[in-house]
Enzyme design. Structure first.
Site, PDB file in Angstrom:
ATOM      1  N   LYS A   1       0.854  -1.190   0.000  1.00 24.30           N
ATOM      2  CA  LYS A   1       0.000   0.000   0.000  1.00 24.30           C
ATOM      3  C   LYS A   1       0.889   1.238   0.000  1.00 24.30           C
ATOM      4  CE  LYS A   1      -1.428  -2.024   3.564  1.00 24.30           C
ATOM      5  NZ  LYS A   1      -2.021  -2.437   4.859  1.00 24.30           N
TER       6      LYS A   1
ATOM      7  N   THR B   1      -7.144   9.527   9.985  1.00 21.40           N
ATOM      8  CA  THR B   1      -7.832   8.396  10.581  1.00 21.40           C
ATOM      9  C   THR B   1      -6.868   7.230  10.720  1.00 21.40           C
ATOM     10  OG1 THR B   1      -9.798   6.980  10.418  1.00 21.40           O
ATOM     11  CG2 THR B   1      -8.626   7.466   8.378  1.00 21.40           C
TER      12      THR B   1
ATOM     13  N   GLY C   1      -6.792   2.583  10.967  1.00 23.67           N
ATOM     14  CA  GLY C   1      -7.555   1.382  10.652  1.00 23.67           C
ATOM     15  C   GLY C   1      -7.707   1.124   9.163  1.00 23.67           C
ATOM     16  N   THR C   2      -7.056   1.962   8.333  1.00 19.48           N
ATOM     17  CA  THR C   2      -7.175   1.780   6.884  1.00 19.48           C
ATOM     18  C   THR C   2      -6.605   0.432   6.443  1.00 19.48           C
ATOM     19  OG1 THR C   2      -6.977   4.165   6.591  1.00 19.48           O
ATOM     20  CG2 THR C   2      -6.636   2.792   4.642  1.00 19.48           C
ATOM     21  N   GLY C   3      -5.412   0.090   6.961  1.00 21.86           N
ATOM     22  CA  GLY C   3      -4.797  -1.177   6.580  1.00 21.86           C
ATOM     23  C   GLY C   3      -5.611  -2.376   7.021  1.00 21.86           C
ATOM     24  N   CYS C   4      -6.155  -2.303   8.240  1.00 24.66           N
ATOM     25  CA  CYS C   4      -7.005  -3.394   8.740  1.00 24.66           C
ATOM     26  C   CYS C   4      -8.221  -3.578   7.838  1.00 24.66           C
ATOM     27  CB  CYS C   4      -7.477  -3.096  10.160  1.00 24.66           C
ATOM     28  SG  CYS C   4      -6.183  -2.786  11.373  1.00 24.66           S
TER      29      CYS C   4
END
Length: 263
Positions: free
Chosen positions: A178, A211, A213-216
């Site tokens: 990513k 923010t 939690g994007t990778g999760c």
């Protein structure tokens, strides 16, 4: 006759985020948004909010194993995702576990929180690369995590291409790096490579969004798509569109931006 609709099952093995933005909480919201039944094995309890991780309490490895056994006994997953594993002992439990039907395994190598707090013990990196990645179907590092895994800086898309090939050659799994941490780009590019096919997945970069939690959420979306029976290439493509919508539809909770997986 039972006429209730059926849903495929996905399993997330990760830490709990008390702030609700990442970890198990983000994964289960993503599974639900993609019409997959989510099951979980919690590896760590964290005391955190979007600003900081205040404390981490890992579960005993035997308790992690007990959760896996309980889920697989009655709810065998069609795809599995790992997130925060934290310690060598927990990684070895997951790497050594026999999942019924040998479902695809998506490894999100969670190392550091967005706030900067370490989420993987330093000595656990070697166990992750030696014992878990060879079992993985896909590994989904961001740029800082990929730099850790390949041992060199990654500054542009050509670096990402070389890193993806290196990780595939070392571990045999497909790779999705990513690229959101790359500087000076007007898009958010991700690089997928599976040994045969390379894909550049791009979306507009969303400015002024802070923010976590994007990778999760991204890895959980891939996992949900695999549980639904999609090919790996289709799963990562669908997941890219999903995370783009989740970012664009972010909402405010108190003073913080929160991803909206149902957007």
């Amino acid at each position: 006759m039972n006429r209730r609709p059926s849903r495929p099952i996905a399993l997330t093995i990760a830490g709990s985020d008390s702030g609700g933005g990442a970890g198990i909480q983000a994964d289960l919201k993503t599974f639900a948004a993609l019409h997959v039944h989510g099951t979980s094995a919690i590896t760590c309890v964290t005391a955190q909010n979007p600003r900081e991780v205040r404390a981490v309490q890992p579960l005993r490895p035997d308790m992690v194993r007990a959760q896996l056994e309980a889920v697989c006994a009655e709810l065998p997953p069609r795809a599995v995702k790992t997130g925060m594993l934290y310690s060598p002992a927990i990684i070895r439990v997951v790497a050594g576990f026999t999942f019924p039907g040998n479902p695809p395994l998506v490894v999100d190598p969670v190392m550091v929180a967005t706030s900067g707090a370490p989420l993987l013990q330093p000595r656990a990196v070697r166990v992750l690369t030696a014992e878990l990645l060879p079992r993985a179907t896909l590994v989904t590092p961001n740029v800082p995590e990929a730099q850790w895994l390949v041992g060199r800086p990654l500054k542009d898309m050509e670096d990402l291409r070389q890193a993806a090939r290196s990780l595939h050659e070392r571990h045999g799994c497909a790779v999705l790096i990513k690229g959101g941490h790359l500087k000076g780009l007007r898009t958010a590019p991700d690089l997928f490579y599976d040994g045969r096919q390379e894909l550049l997945l791009e979306a507009p970069r969303i400015a002024r969004l802070h923010t976590h939690g994007t990778g999760c959420t991204y890895a959980a979306a891939v996992t949900a798509c695999l549980a639904r029976g999609e090919s790996l290439v289709r799963a990562v493509t669908t997941a890219k569109a999903f995370i783009t919508r989740a970012l664009a539809g972010a909402y405010r909770a108190a003073r913080h931006d929160v991803l909206h997986p149902g957007a």
